[in-house]
Enzyme design. Sequence first.
Site, PDB file in Angstrom:
ATOM      1  CG  ASP A   9      30.133  74.067  26.358  1.00  0.00           C
ATOM      2  OD1 ASP A   9      30.113  73.990  25.205  1.00  0.00           O
ATOM      3  OD2 ASP A   9      28.818  74.518  27.206  1.00  0.00           O
ATOM      4  CG  ASP A  11      24.629  76.874  22.687  1.00  0.00           C
ATOM      5  OD1 ASP A  11      25.327  76.930  22.060  1.00  0.00           O
ATOM      6  OD2 ASP A  11      23.674  77.629  23.509  1.00  0.00           O
ATOM      7  CE  LYS A 154      32.362  70.480  22.535  1.00  0.00           C
ATOM      8  NZ  LYS A 154      31.521  72.274  23.678  1.00  0.00           N
ATOM      9  CG  ASP A 177      26.893  72.766  29.094  1.00  0.00           C
ATOM     10  OD1 ASP A 177      25.405  72.206  29.244  1.00  0.00           O
ATOM     11  OD2 ASP A 177      27.665  72.303  28.111  1.00  0.00           O
TER      12      ASP A 177
END
EC number: 3.1.3.18
Length: 231
Positions: A9, A11, A154, A177
């Site tokens: 990932d 951000d 995703k 996250d």
Amino acid sequence: MRRKTFAVDIDGTITENGGGRIHLGALNSLRHMKRLGHNVILVSGRSSIEAYLLGVFGGLDTIGVGENGGCITYGSNDHTLLGNKQQCVEALGIIRTKIQNVTEKPVFPRMTEVVLERTFDISDAQKIIQSTSLDVVLADSQYAIHINSAGIDKTTGFKEVMKKMDIKPEDVIAIGDSETDVPLFKLAKYSIAVGNAFDDVKSHASMVVSAHAGDGVIEALDKLAPTLSEL
Ligand SMILES: O=C(O)COP(=O)(O)O
Ligand SMILES: [Mg+2]
């Protein structure tokens, strides 16, 4: 050495804690994994072009899975679109008739989704969607609320890459996250949640590190390195 594929990932994961800038130490650690012969593929809610370019300039794989899995970029004129933006736009229109403060986030153009500011209660919007026949889903990456076509997350985009590169789930290590990374955690044989992830995200991870964002990626890769080939 058995080649592993890191599905990473952006951000809140390879950024500096709380900021939007790339954590250079984390990028360096991932680049080291690439140099060892592993794949390192960015899988983000950002545009697939941002993920692709970060891969190119960051020395990772030159593939970008973006739009929360709705779009994959393999090159300047090579994009695979998996979502239907029109139905996401329709859903936005309906949500706006019932909820205040629903505004689009000023992001790079999207080909398959709608990206919103986190200025409203996503559960209220999800209830509205459930009461209609709209075939979309909403997800909160902690950086934006995404309206994607139903069935798009995703893993949808990442599975396309796995097919193309003959990657098996048992060789995938996911790092993230937020809730939008949880489908990847479930797909991957091994998953890592950084310290700033919420508890419900951490509950799905194989490993939880205490350090936040990019510092957490460094902590995780340092811990994994000695046993990576056994994973
Ligand atoms: O939703 C965003 O734009 C940020 O996405 P990411 O945390 O999946 O990289
Ligand atoms: Mg994130």
